[in-house]
Design a protein around this motif. Structure first.
Motif, mmCIF file in Angstrom:
data_model
loop_
_atom_site.group_PDB
_atom_site.id
_atom_site.type_symbol
_atom_site.label_atom_id
_atom_site.label_comp_id
_atom_site.label_asym_id
_atom_site.label_seq_id
_atom_site.Cartn_x
_atom_site.Cartn_y
_atom_site.Cartn_z
ATOM 1 N N SER A 205 0.826 -1.213 0.000
ATOM 2 C CA SER A 205 0.000 0.000 0.000
ATOM 3 C C SER A 205 0.856 1.257 0.000
ATOM 4 O O SER A 205 0.443 2.285 -0.536
ATOM 5 C CB SER A 205 -0.909 0.028 1.234
ATOM 6 O OG SER A 205 -1.911 -0.950 1.129
ATOM 7 N N LEU B 91 3.333 1.838 -1.730
ATOM 8 C CA LEU B 91 3.702 2.170 -3.109
ATOM 9 C C LEU B 91 2.485 2.406 -3.993
ATOM 10 O O LEU B 91 2.564 3.149 -4.967
ATOM 11 C CB LEU B 91 4.560 1.048 -3.729
ATOM 12 C CG LEU B 91 5.996 0.996 -3.226
ATOM 13 C CD1 LEU B 91 6.109 0.089 -2.025
ATOM 14 C CD2 LEU B 91 6.936 0.544 -4.329
ATOM 15 N N MET B 92 1.392 1.744 -3.695
ATOM 16 C CA MET B 92 0.209 1.888 -4.549
ATOM 17 C C MET B 92 -0.397 3.276 -4.409
ATOM 18 O O MET B 92 -0.964 3.799 -5.353
ATOM 19 C CB MET B 92 -0.839 0.850 -4.164
ATOM 20 C CG MET B 92 -0.442 -0.567 -4.541
ATOM 21 S SD MET B 92 -1.741 -1.735 -4.054
ATOM 22 C CE MET B 92 -1.043 -3.258 -4.710
ATOM 23 N N GLY B 93 -0.264 3.863 -3.217
ATOM 24 C CA GLY B 93 -1.025 5.075 -2.953
ATOM 25 C C GLY B 93 -2.478 4.691 -2.802
ATOM 26 O O GLY B 93 -2.917 3.622 -3.233
ATOM 27 N N GLN B 94 -3.240 5.551 -2.172
ATOM 28 C CA GLN B 94 -4.616 5.183 -1.851
ATOM 29 C C GLN B 94 -5.593 5.524 -2.964
ATOM 30 O O GLN B 94 -6.704 5.071 -2.956
ATOM 31 C CB GLN B 94 -5.037 5.843 -0.546
ATOM 32 C CG GLN B 94 -4.174 5.425 0.634
ATOM 33 C CD GLN B 94 -4.336 3.974 1.009
ATOM 34 O OE1 GLN B 94 -5.427 3.439 0.979
ATOM 35 N NE2 GLN B 94 -3.243 3.308 1.351
ATOM 36 N N ALA B 95 -5.194 6.347 -3.911
ATOM 37 C CA ALA B 95 -6.081 6.640 -5.034
ATOM 38 C C ALA B 95 -5.624 5.844 -6.258
ATOM 39 O O ALA B 95 -5.949 6.180 -7.376
ATOM 40 C CB ALA B 95 -6.074 8.130 -5.339
ATOM 41 N N ALA C 90 2.934 8.403 -3.906
ATOM 42 C CA ALA C 90 3.578 7.140 -3.546
ATOM 43 C C ALA C 90 4.823 6.938 -4.402
ATOM 44 O O ALA C 90 4.851 7.300 -5.572
ATOM 45 C CB ALA C 90 2.595 5.992 -3.752
ATOM 46 N N PRO C 91 5.852 6.358 -3.809
ATOM 47 C CA PRO C 91 7.086 6.123 -4.566
ATOM 48 C C PRO C 91 6.938 4.912 -5.477
ATOM 49 O O PRO C 91 6.108 4.039 -5.242
ATOM 50 C CB PRO C 91 8.116 5.844 -3.474
ATOM 51 C CG PRO C 91 7.317 5.229 -2.375
ATOM 52 C CD PRO C 91 5.955 5.879 -2.429
ATOM 53 N N ARG D 87 -6.259 12.722 3.643
ATOM 54 C CA ARG D 87 -6.449 13.094 2.231
ATOM 55 C C ARG D 87 -7.886 13.476 1.935
ATOM 56 O O ARG D 87 -8.313 13.462 0.785
ATOM 57 C CB ARG D 87 -6.002 11.941 1.325
ATOM 58 C CG ARG D 87 -4.520 11.668 1.482
ATOM 59 C CD ARG D 87 -4.057 10.567 0.561
ATOM 60 N NE ARG D 87 -4.191 10.969 -0.832
ATOM 61 C CZ ARG D 87 -3.766 10.236 -1.846
ATOM 62 N NH1 ARG D 87 -3.183 9.089 -1.633
ATOM 63 N NH2 ARG D 87 -3.916 10.629 -3.085
ATOM 64 N N LEU E 164 -12.280 11.080 -2.953
ATOM 65 C CA LEU E 164 -11.776 9.801 -2.473
ATOM 66 C C LEU E 164 -12.667 9.252 -1.373
ATOM 67 O O LEU E 164 -13.117 9.988 -0.508
ATOM 68 C CB LEU E 164 -10.370 9.979 -1.886
ATOM 69 C CG LEU E 164 -9.226 10.052 -2.878
ATOM 70 C CD1 LEU E 164 -7.945 10.400 -2.126
ATOM 71 C CD2 LEU E 164 -9.061 8.715 -3.558
ATOM 72 N N GLU F 197 1.520 1.424 8.404
ATOM 73 C CA GLU F 197 1.982 0.660 7.241
ATOM 74 C C GLU F 197 3.509 0.561 7.238
ATOM 75 O O GLU F 197 4.077 -0.476 6.882
ATOM 76 C CB GLU F 197 1.449 1.291 5.951
ATOM 77 C CG GLU F 197 -0.075 1.168 5.860
ATOM 78 C CD GLU F 197 -0.653 1.526 4.513
ATOM 79 O OE1 GLU F 197 -1.671 0.922 4.125
ATOM 80 O OE2 GLU F 197 -0.101 2.413 3.833
#
Lengths: 257, 257
Positions: free
Chosen positions: A217, A219-223, B4-5, B190, B201, B211
């Motif tokens: 998560s 890396l995915m980001g929440q959107a 996100a990276p 967010r 969102l 996390e």
């Protein structure tokens, strides 16, 4: 015993396409690794966002086709939500856990305790229609299907986790949670193993797939941010594989309720 | 917004020494990075296992010095635990959430809902004595102290998270949870941001430090395995820092109870 690795590498597959019903997800993951110039290694774990698995499996529902039952209408009036959405939530659920204005927490038919039965209305291409996206019918089976195909094509022994973002009791903020898993132990049981000093470990069951899901998560980001697939390289485990269903605590053994 | 990276690297600092009361943890972390031939970069996040922070801060208690109160003795008889341990649990707690044979779940004075107030009897060097290890007095302050020292010495803007393993309602297996954080937003808000398709969102508060804590647990192993410090390289955030205390949901807004 699962010896923890000293290093881990996490890579979000670049330029992953928007997924549509019927898409070959395993093929898209293979393409994504190729685009990132990554070969496969034994022990690679692929984490897929629930949304793309659901979309590939055709779990989008046009709300215009949903006829709310009287029960759904009454509950919708209580929680101030769209009666058609509430109808879908009820169809996907075993029981209602909490119902208040703007809050509908249920036990999903899979056993997951979650808001709105995990049904999502954001980041779904609408094209004018009002669409809702349900969880996969059987996320552990989805993970196993993907694992088998990836292994057949790549030749590597890989693990697959399907993650989603869940709210939690007692803690603010969502975290990634495993709703499906294959090829790895979703739950690691270390009961009886000694600690560094030879005593029995106090912490004995580890939510391995949930920790993997939370990691992805990040890396995915929440959107989604166009990054619905993450490769985790370097994990090790020796316990036999078990599915994400193992992570669901039977009510009878829940010490926190 | 925290983008996100695309890649993350996780490194458990090698050959971390056993920590004792009064040890300079920041110095040990600096040494550990040097041993791993790693320089510091802005955005590096150091995750430390609760146990070593507690030990450095002298939170070990010799059970022989603990005089159980009548309340602790009665509760100990109910939960079938050492009355001296139960006395420590009560001193560290605001209230008892669940008490059954072999189960004692409390609300820790910090607000955490956890078994035995997080007091640990495994992986603690005993030397013949029976010792218990309490949580740090103020884990957010511990994290901030470490962050400030690491930043002063390294010159890099780093984040610090202190993690512990928690059981959870509804889910089997423990996962890493953040009990202290500094230099990063433990909770990312967010709310109001649009998704890929311009809608609001649905998932709006992210347990970022939780996390991170779960991620580090994958490398630490649950018996410590001599890997109590993990460096996470590549995370990005733009929200202002807030402490792990932000992750504790006030009972009044808990939708799951």
């Amino acid at each position: 015993m699962a010896t923890a690795p000293a290093r881990l590498e996490l890579i979000a597959l670049p330029d992953f396409p928007l997924v549509e019903q019927g898409d070959d997800l395993a093929g898209l993951v293979m393409d994504g690794l190729a685009r990132a110039s990554l070969g496969w290694r034994d022990g690679d774990v692929v984490v897929l966002a629930q949304k793309i698995v659901s979309k590939a499996e055709g779990r989008l529902v046009d709300l215009a086709t949903v006829e709310p039952s009287p029960e759904a209408q009454a509950l919708a009036a209580q929680v101030l939500k769209d009666p058609r959405l509430v109808e879908l939530v009820l169809r996907e659920s075993r029981r209602v856990v909490r119902a208040r204005p703007h809050v509908l927490i249920v036990e999903h038919r899979l056993g997951l305790i979650m808001a709105n039965a995990g049904i999502d209305q954001s980041n779904v291409e609408a094209g004018g229609r009002e669409l809702a996206l349900l969880l996969p019918q059987d996320p552990d089976a989805s993970a196993e299907g993907l694992r088998a195909r990836l292994q057949a094509v790549s030749g590597a022994a890989v693990g697959v986790v399907i993650n989603d973002s869940f709210g939690r009791p007692w803690r603010r903020g969502t975290t990634g949670v495993a709703i499906g898993a294959a090829g790895l132990p979703a739950l690691v049981d270390r009961r009886g193993e000694p600690d560094l000093f030879g005593r029995a470990l106090q912490v004995t069951m580890i939510g391995f797939a949930d920790e993997i899901a939370a990691t992805a998560s990040l890396l995915m980001g929440q959107a989604d941010e166009g990054r619905p697939v993450v490769l985790i390289r370097g994990l090790r485990w020796s316990a036999p594989p078990n599915p994400a269903a193992e992570l669901m605590r039977p009510e009878s053994e829940d010490l926190f309720r």
